[in-house]
Design a protein around this motif. Sequence first.
Motif, PDB file in Angstrom:
ATOM      1  N   SER A  88      92.434  15.657  48.927  1.00 40.33           N
ATOM      2  CA  SER A  88      92.947  14.323  48.609  1.00 40.33           C
ATOM      3  C   SER A  88      92.770  13.351  49.767  1.00 40.33           C
ATOM      4  CB  SER A  88      94.430  14.413  48.232  1.00 40.33           C
ATOM      5  OG  SER A  88      95.175  14.977  49.296  1.00 40.33           O
ATOM      6  N   TYR A  89      92.331  13.864  50.935  1.00 43.67           N
ATOM      7  CA  TYR A  89      92.082  13.019  52.103  1.00 43.67           C
ATOM      8  C   TYR A  89      90.978  13.701  52.913  1.00 43.67           C
ATOM      9  CZ  TYR A  89      95.009  16.583  54.321  1.00 43.67           C
ATOM     10  OH  TYR A  89      95.515  17.779  54.750  1.00 43.67           O
ATOM     11  N   GLN A  90      90.565  13.080  53.972  1.00 47.04           N
ATOM     12  CA  GLN A  90      89.513  13.659  54.815  1.00 47.04           C
ATOM     13  C   GLN A  90      90.111  14.772  55.668  1.00 47.04           C
ATOM     14  OE1 GLN A  90      88.900   9.958  56.648  1.00 47.04           O
ATOM     15  NE2 GLN A  90      87.435   9.190  55.139  1.00 47.04           N
ATOM     16  N   PRO A  91      89.727  16.021  55.426  1.00 53.04           N
ATOM     17  CA  PRO A  91      90.414  17.135  56.096  1.00 53.04           C
ATOM     18  C   PRO A  91      90.080  17.273  57.572  1.00 53.04           C
ATOM     19  CG  PRO A  91      88.605  17.953  54.773  1.00 53.04           C
ATOM     20  CD  PRO A  91      88.704  16.490  54.469  1.00 53.04           C
ATOM     21  N   GLY A  92      88.853  16.895  57.961  1.00 52.66           N
ATOM     22  CA  GLY A  92      88.476  16.947  59.366  1.00 52.66           C
ATOM     23  C   GLY A  92      88.663  18.312  59.987  1.00 52.66           C
ATOM     24  N   ARG A  93      89.291  18.321  61.183  1.00 50.91           N
ATOM     25  CA  ARG A  93      89.413  19.554  61.953  1.00 50.91           C
ATOM     26  C   ARG A  93      90.296  20.585  61.261  1.00 50.91           C
ATOM     27  NH1 ARG A  93      89.317  23.574  63.643  1.00 50.91           N
ATOM     28  NH2 ARG A  93      89.306  24.404  65.776  1.00 50.91           N
ATOM     29  N   GLU A  94      91.120  20.176  60.278  1.00 45.06           N
ATOM     30  CA  GLU A  94      91.979  21.127  59.566  1.00 45.06           C
ATOM     31  C   GLU A  94      91.185  22.048  58.652  1.00 45.06           C
ATOM     32  OE1 GLU A  94      94.930  19.013  57.401  1.00 45.06           O
ATOM     33  OE2 GLU A  94      96.074  18.428  59.183  1.00 45.06           O
ATOM     34  N   LEU A  95      89.929  21.711  58.358  1.00 46.19           N
ATOM     35  CA  LEU A  95      89.082  22.520  57.479  1.00 46.19           C
ATOM     36  C   LEU A  95      88.162  23.391  58.323  1.00 46.19           C
ATOM     37  CD1 LEU A  95      87.740  23.307  54.764  1.00 46.19           C
ATOM     38  CD2 LEU A  95      86.269  21.300  55.044  1.00 46.19           C
ATOM     39  N   GLU A  96      88.274  24.701  58.188  1.00 46.11           N
ATOM     40  CA  GLU A  96      87.429  25.642  58.910  1.00 46.11           C
ATOM     41  C   GLU A  96      86.806  26.629  57.933  1.00 46.11           C
ATOM     42  OE1 GLU A  96      90.271  25.782  62.928  1.00 46.11           O
ATOM     43  OE2 GLU A  96      89.809  27.642  61.839  1.00 46.11           O
ATOM     44  N   ILE A  97      85.573  27.025  58.203  1.00 44.54           N
ATOM     45  CA  ILE A  97      84.890  28.047  57.393  1.00 44.54           C
ATOM     46  C   ILE A  97      84.374  29.108  58.353  1.00 44.54           C
ATOM     47  CG2 ILE A  97      83.057  28.501  55.726  1.00 44.54           C
ATOM     48  CD1 ILE A  97      83.187  25.522  54.960  1.00 44.54           C
ATOM     49  N   HIS A  98      84.940  30.317  58.214  1.00 44.46           N
ATOM     50  CA  HIS A  98      84.629  31.421  59.123  1.00 44.46           C
ATOM     51  C   HIS A  98      83.842  32.503  58.399  1.00 44.46           C
ATOM     52  CE1 HIS A  98      87.570  30.396  62.460  1.00 44.46           C
ATOM     53  NE2 HIS A  98      87.928  29.559  61.498  1.00 44.46           N
ATOM     54  N   LEU A  99      83.329  33.456  59.186  1.00 49.57           N
ATOM     55  CA  LEU A  99      82.765  34.676  58.616  1.00 49.57           C
ATOM     56  C   LEU A  99      83.854  35.409  57.833  1.00 49.57           C
ATOM     57  CD1 LEU A  99      80.779  35.897  61.765  1.00 49.57           C
ATOM     58  CD2 LEU A  99      79.792  34.899  59.694  1.00 49.57           C
ATOM     59  N   ALA A 100      83.425  36.186  56.874  1.00 47.70           N
ATOM     60  CA  ALA A 100      84.378  36.893  56.007  1.00 47.70           C
ATOM     61  C   ALA A 100      85.361  37.725  56.835  1.00 47.70           C
ATOM     62  CB  ALA A 100      83.630  37.796  55.040  1.00 47.70           C
ATOM     63  N   ASP A 101      86.641  37.596  56.473  1.00 44.40           N
ATOM     64  CA  ASP A 101      87.744  38.351  57.044  1.00 44.40           C
ATOM     65  C   ASP A 101      88.036  38.013  58.505  1.00 44.40           C
ATOM     66  OD1 ASP A 101      88.003  39.561  54.561  1.00 44.40           O
ATOM     67  OD2 ASP A 101      86.736  41.262  55.116  1.00 44.40           O
ATOM     68  N   HIS A 102      87.550  36.862  58.949  1.00 43.34           N
ATOM     69  CA  HIS A 102      87.922  36.352  60.274  1.00 43.34           C
ATOM     70  C   HIS A 102      89.008  35.288  60.084  1.00 43.34           C
ATOM     71  CE1 HIS A 102      84.331  38.384  61.637  1.00 43.34           C
ATOM     72  NE2 HIS A 102      84.550  38.005  62.892  1.00 43.34           N
ATOM     73  N   PRO A 103      90.168  35.472  60.677  1.00 44.22           N
ATOM     74  CA  PRO A 103      91.239  34.486  60.501  1.00 44.22           C
ATOM     75  C   PRO A 103      90.900  33.169  61.208  1.00 44.22           C
ATOM     76  CG  PRO A 103      91.869  36.126  62.118  1.00 44.22           C
ATOM     77  CD  PRO A 103      90.573  36.607  61.534  1.00 44.22           C
ATOM     78  N   PRO A 104      91.415  32.064  60.704  1.00 43.02           N
ATOM     79  CA  PRO A 104      91.135  30.768  61.317  1.00 43.02           C
ATOM     80  C   PRO A 104      91.954  30.554  62.584  1.00 43.02           C
ATOM     81  CG  PRO A 104      92.638  30.486  59.485  1.00 43.02           C
ATOM     82  CD  PRO A 104      92.254  31.948  59.504  1.00 43.02           C
ATOM     83  N   THR A 105      91.727  29.417  63.219  1.00 42.72           N
ATOM     84  CA  THR A 105      92.498  29.057  64.408  1.00 42.72           C
ATOM     85  C   THR A 105      93.786  28.348  63.995  1.00 42.72           C
ATOM     86  OG1 THR A 105      91.672  26.796  64.747  1.00 42.72           O
ATOM     87  CG2 THR A 105      90.240  28.584  65.471  1.00 42.72           C
ATOM     88  N   GLU A 106      94.628  28.034  64.973  1.00 38.37           N
ATOM     89  CA  GLU A 106      95.874  27.317  64.688  1.00 38.37           C
ATOM     90  C   GLU A 106      95.627  25.891  64.199  1.00 38.37           C
ATOM     91  OE1 GLU A 106      97.266  29.856  68.339  1.00 38.37           O
ATOM     92  OE2 GLU A 106      95.354  29.235  67.449  1.00 38.37           O
ATOM     93  N   LYS A 107      94.396  25.392  64.380  1.00 35.65           N
ATOM     94  CA  LYS A 107      94.087  24.027  63.936  1.00 35.65           C
ATOM     95  C   LYS A 107      93.901  23.959  62.409  1.00 35.65           C
ATOM     96  CE  LYS A 107      93.522  22.248  68.163  1.00 35.65           C
ATOM     97  NZ  LYS A 107      94.268  21.105  68.727  1.00 35.65           N
ATOM     98  N   PHE A 108      93.683  25.098  61.777  1.00 32.70           N
ATOM     99  CA  PHE A 108      93.411  25.148  60.333  1.00 32.70           C
ATOM    100  C   PHE A 108      94.686  24.880  59.534  1.00 32.70           C
ATOM    101  CE2 PHE A 108      93.301  27.759  56.424  1.00 32.70           C
ATOM    102  CZ  PHE A 108      92.203  27.187  55.790  1.00 32.70           C
TER     103      PHE A 108
END
Length: 724
Positions: free
Chosen positions: A625-645
Amino acid sequence: MYRLLLMLLTFIIITTGIRAAPFSHCPSKAFLFQGKPVSSYGVNLVTGNYDLIEDNPGINANVNGVGFNETDRYLYGFNTTYFQLVRLGSDFQIQTLNLSGLPAQTTFYVGDVANHVYYLYRKNTGFYKVDLSPLDSDSNAQLTAELITAQAGVRLTDFAFHPKDKKLYGVDNSSGVLYQFNPDNGSTLAIGDTGETGTFGAVYFDVNGYFYLSRNQDGQIYRINLSALTENTSPAELAALDVAAIKFADGPSSNQNDGARCASAPLIDTDTESNIDFGDAPASYGTTLADNGARHLLDGETYLGLAAPDGDYDGYTGSDSDDSSLVNGQSYDDEDGVNFVTALETGLDAVVRVYAANNGVLNAWFDWNRDGDFNDENEQAFTDIRLTAGFNNLALRVPDNAIEGGSWSRFRFSQQTGLSYSGGSSSGEVEDHAINISRPDISYRHYPGESSWVTLAYEDKWPQTDDYDMNDVVFRYRTTEVIREGRVIRIDISGKLQALGAEYHSGFAIQLPNIASSNVNPVTLRLLHNNIKQAYSGTNGADTYEILESGTSNAVIVVSQDLWQHASSICRYFRSEMGCNQPVTFDFQVSVPLITPVPLSEMPAPPYDPFIFGTPGLYHGDIFSYQPGRELEIHLADHPPTEKFNPGYFGLADDTSDAASGRYYRNANNLPWALEVVEQWQWPSERKTILQAYPQFRQFAESKGRSATSWFDSSQSDSQYLFH
């Protein structure tokens, strides 16, 4: 009418009748003349510094073809506005002389004086001389120009007399060829190519026979070594000379220049206190003035360390031999601005602490191969680094091929940019320091190999599957761990951008699991884009970002905020459409030094956790609904995201991530949105799914990698769906 006549008479008396005082001595500085009315400048050829002497010469006229007459210590030149011979004394006021014998209404831009004779030259007009001796008894004496030769075919804008061989020298502006002119008969001799072209409107000699060229367009001052010439030098000996023009200093630029100098004067006046700082490395590094050694005009504000440097008349060629500054009668070490915090070990990073007395620009060189100069590839360690007043911690990488043993370094601090390891500067200080290069006991662990790559491929439509062509971001990627005594002391990561098959803009970053952000040394952290070192705060248009992100427990290195900033495509996308192949244009290298080395057993497995994220401020799909920017992360399978996600994005659309079970970035059929392929894999072309290009991939993904393990091999692909 009477008042007008009186004013005219007064003007004539001022400009022609009153004899200005000559110079009291033969001055060391060079003189430069520019503009209309002509402005007179004094130029220090050693450093390039210049000062305005007089901008009101008494007549609204331009003066060119100026030469210094050592017999009567006047400057003589040609008034190009009114076609008159003039002279200037120590007050730089124009005095018009009586001259006949020149072509009417003809301007001369080239001239000099020797043996009480003024010489003028103009291409296709002639070479003339004027005997100045009648002026000794009468400043209003009639002078006569005598034609030496009408054969004047060389294009010049100035020439000057050599103090030893008594010949004139000038450079053809178009060809850059140095010519000798015989003042007796006007004959010319082409000596050789100087390697430089341009309008050399001001040329000078010094007492040792070095020839200086000041180029109008950029003010750069060059030097040619003609010191070996004598009156007996043969044409063959002339032809054998190396007449390459070497950059000497930076002076003032102008669209019109002319110069004059007393050639019998030294460049540095030894009768007065020197205000020039030289280096003190051994002679092979170019330390003395004769060798065009590094030197700076002392400005009292721009220097390194706590003590201002002392002035030198020339460079000393021994370790710290010019450390003789006197403050209140006491001697101080003025080479105190540079301290090596860490050892210089091959293949490792080092920290240098530099104290600047004021804001300025630093350039520095290291003789890594110990061959006695700073002229080799990668020997300039710092280029135009902006320092602030006080302590500045700087990091450098000692090359792997640096040779062990004692060597030298040179640090130049100035208000100027673009300095070389030699030549003059109009401000600052040079410090030369002896160094020692050592070879540490280190080893390397590469993934997948020292000269091989893995391929990282991303689908940026997460959490939707969409076209699933897995070519939105494609990188070649490898890692190197630097190991000492069983512990990793630095992580190096390299990548080459292969494809951007995306309308969305994505950034690229690397998370280092179990490596604390606080354990990364920010001083020696390095990020290079196409071999250009990036500032600690990176830039992306008007936005700035931290290379080492704050606010994360694990270290996160941001390579780029927007990969499209590094690629321009001949097609809609970059290297993803059929027939749209083009060269790779972006690569990166990042070095992550660890404050506390990490045991090998505790290191995360490579490739660690490379991921893409949404470029801040830009659209990334209707699902948001808005520009996600740094909150959107795409990692390799089964790798957890960072705290910024933003964890609220999990479970949207096709995503079936479940943090509780360690499942991330997979759909219901286990298909991931990012891949690591352990070879230089060929990705699908635009809008062709990976399932079409590699039919066995579905089986591999659905089994979570337990079957169809060679799905990525070219023999298993359908080439019609691949990018090529």
